[in-house]
Design an enzyme around this catalytic site. Structure first.
Site, short mmCIF file in Angstrom:
data_model
loop_
_atom_site.label_atom_id
_atom_site.label_comp_id
_atom_site.label_asym_id
_atom_site.label_seq_id
_atom_site.Cartn_x
_atom_site.Cartn_y
_atom_site.Cartn_z
N ASP A 223 64.08 42.10 39.38
CA ASP A 223 64.81 41.08 40.11
C ASP A 223 66.32 41.29 39.96
O ASP A 223 66.86 41.16 38.87
CB ASP A 223 64.41 39.72 39.52
N ASP B 203 69.05 38.49 47.78
CA ASP B 203 67.98 37.97 46.92
C ASP B 203 66.68 38.74 47.12
O ASP B 203 66.06 38.63 48.18
CB ASP B 203 67.77 36.48 47.21
#
Ligand code: NAG
Ligand code: NAG
Ligand code: NAG
Ligand code: NAG
Ligand code: NAG
Ligand code: NAG
Ligand code: NAG
Length: 442
Positions: free
Chosen positions: A318, A107
């Site tokens: 992201d 992440d």
């Protein structure tokens, strides 16, 4: 709109017997690791892969919006509500002595490294056994005065042991003891063991781990793996999420974009990261515009900037989101430009879950259609997207769709748009670099 949840800290019993650590410092290093898509090998059709990925992206963008919509006066509270969903890629790694293999969700939107630990008070399903810290001599609980403990947004002290809590934007959370442990990374030949990595040994966890056994934060904060390994750079090359070939992650010395002797091709482009004080963990970029079919769209530059007053807006890159979400005014212009330039009928949206820039593509034998080129402009860098990075064929309808959706707040450049680019995050120089590359070969 999600509100801030305050979860009471539960004090945990002391969990271990500690033997003497055999930790010693490692020299400069790097490694290569394999990234597996969370849905790989499960037998999903392309259409199912797509709808699953879009659903995950949507929960991530919802988390970002709920976070950014927090009133400015509550911003300190908002900072603890870390933005993340569960990401799209699993990284193989090992924990403890002897090393126990597991996969963690990578992440780039959060910092903490954590896994579920026995004894478990509340745990979610995972494919490997819970980590038994008591059996690993290199496990060392951290004291409340340790710098890593103080880098947490929420922690408490129990008998001078640092007890952490960490929240994710989609109401998932983990709590337990913050500890040092030896981690082992990398595939054959680049395998490296690193002692004294601070991580969360979670005894109280909620949410889904998507068949991972924890998470590994690659954000910009002090607790992330990138920050802790001392060589704050990594790169990845993501294969198409419908590809069966796994993706690659490079760390430290291995994280370089080769233009001469690898499969990387084309000029390397670089753009600076910018810092959003309200969300310092995230990788914000300075997006300056979008061109469709060679025309620079007249998007007001303020559509892409971070609102200094409350930290809303901005553009992040992201790996944990699939499709790209553009702030509504920018999305509307992209949508209109595609409608004007694509010589096919726009499909009416029937469900709010559908992508809404979709075109009817008459069934085979299909006539050739020409799609407008799409370029994302950043400060100092242009990302010219290959066609397969922005158009997709909806497996259930056969429609041709733009892999983007509108956002009511900030914009997110998702992994679908940067697959088949080798992307380097250089935190030392605060620079993102990228070059087109066939990631199944890199
Ligand atoms: C790692 O090396 C071992 C021994 O040489 C070999 O059996 C294994 O297939 C290798 N694994 C990978 C991922 O290359
Ligand atoms: C944990 O690791 C940090 C960083 O290497 C080190 O400074 C600290 O002394 C370690 N703490 C314990 C309890 O092992
Ligand atoms: C975990 O994997 C199993 C089988 O491999 C699959 O059926 C299940 O849906 C997966 N769970 C999640 C949350 O992805
Ligand atoms: C980049 O190229 C150099 C020189 O050819 C090589 O030593 C290095 O291993 C390459 N790095 C990667 C990540 O391919
Ligand atoms: C780089 O590639 C060229 C041509 O493929 C080759 O001749 C040269 O030896 C390579 N250099 C290195 C350092 O691998
Ligand atoms: C889309 O909806 C409008 C209004 O409901 C209708 O007039 C039009 O024919 C529809 N277009 C298609 C392609 O179905
Ligand atoms: C973004 O880039 C533009 C154009 O180079 C520049 O004028 C602006 O100051 C940059 N914004 C930030 C926040 O760095």
């Amino acid at each position: 709109m999600a509100s801030i949840t305050v979860v009471l800290l539960v004090l945990l019993p002391l969990l271990l017997s500690s033997l003497v650590a055999a930790a010693h410092s490692d020299g400069g290093f790097g490694f290569q690791a394999t990234l597996t898509h969370v849905d790989a090998g499960k037998g999903y059709t392309d259409a199912q892969l797509l709808s699953r990925a879009v659903r995950r992206s949507r929960s991530r963008v919802a988390a970002l919006q709920s976070l950014a919509a927090t009133p400015a006066e509550a911003i300190t509270t908002a900072r603890i509500l870390v933005l993340a969903s569960w990401g799209e890629y699993l990284m193989s790694m090992a924990i403890g002595t002897p090393p126990r293999e597991y996969s963690a969700i990578l992440d780039t939107g959060s910092d903490l490294i954590w896994t579920q630990c026995a004894p478990c008070m509340l745990c979610v399903d995972q494919p490997t056994p819970f980590f038994e810290s008591a059996k690993s001599p290199t496990f060392k609980k951290l004291s409340c005065s340790s710098p890593m403990c103080n880098a947490l947004y929420v922690w408490d002290c129990y008998k001078n042991t640092c007890v952490y809590q960490y929240f994710y934007g989609d109401s998932a959370s983990t709590a337990g003891v913050l500890a040092n442990e030896t981690f082992t990374f990398g595939t054959n030949g680049t395998r490296v063991s690193v002692p004294k990595i601070a991580f969360g040994c979670g005894n109280l966890n909620a949410g889904s781990l998507y068949n991972g056994s924890g998470m590994v934060g690659f954000g910009r904060g002090p607790l992330s793996l990138v920050s802790q390994l001392g060589v704050p750079r990594f790169s990845y090359c993501l294969t198409s999420f419908m590809s069966t070939v796994p993706s690659r992650l490079y760390f430290g010395a291995y994280a370089t974009l080769n233009t001469t002797n690898t499969s990387d091709s084309g000029p390397v482009q670089s753009t600076p990261f910018i810092v959003n004080p309200a969300l310092p963990t995230m990788y914000y970029l300075n997006m300056t515009g979008i061109s469709v079919g060679g025309d620079l769209l007249p998007v007001d530059p303020s559509v892409f900037t971070i609102n200094d007053a409350d930290g809303t807006g901005g553009v992040i890159i992201d790996s944990g989101a699939t499709i790209t979400y553009l702030a509504q005014p920018a999305y509307d212009m992209v949508h209109q430009a595609f409608v004007a330039q694509v010589g096919l009928t726009l499909v009416n949206v029937t469900s709010p879950d559908d992508l809404d820039t979709c075109f009817k593509w008459p069934p085979p034998p299909r006539k050739k259609v020409t799609m407008p080129e799409l370029v994302f402009h950043f400060e100092g860098a242009d990302m010219e997207l290959p066609l397969e990075n922005y158009m997709l064929i909806d497996g259930s309808t056969g429609n041709l769709c733009l892999a983007m959706a509108p956002s009511e707040d900030g914009s997110i450049i998702g992994s679908f748009q940067h697959s088949n680019f080798h992307v380097l995050y250089d935190n030392e120089n605060s620079l993102l670099s990228f070059v087109p590359a066939p990631c199944n070969l890199v």
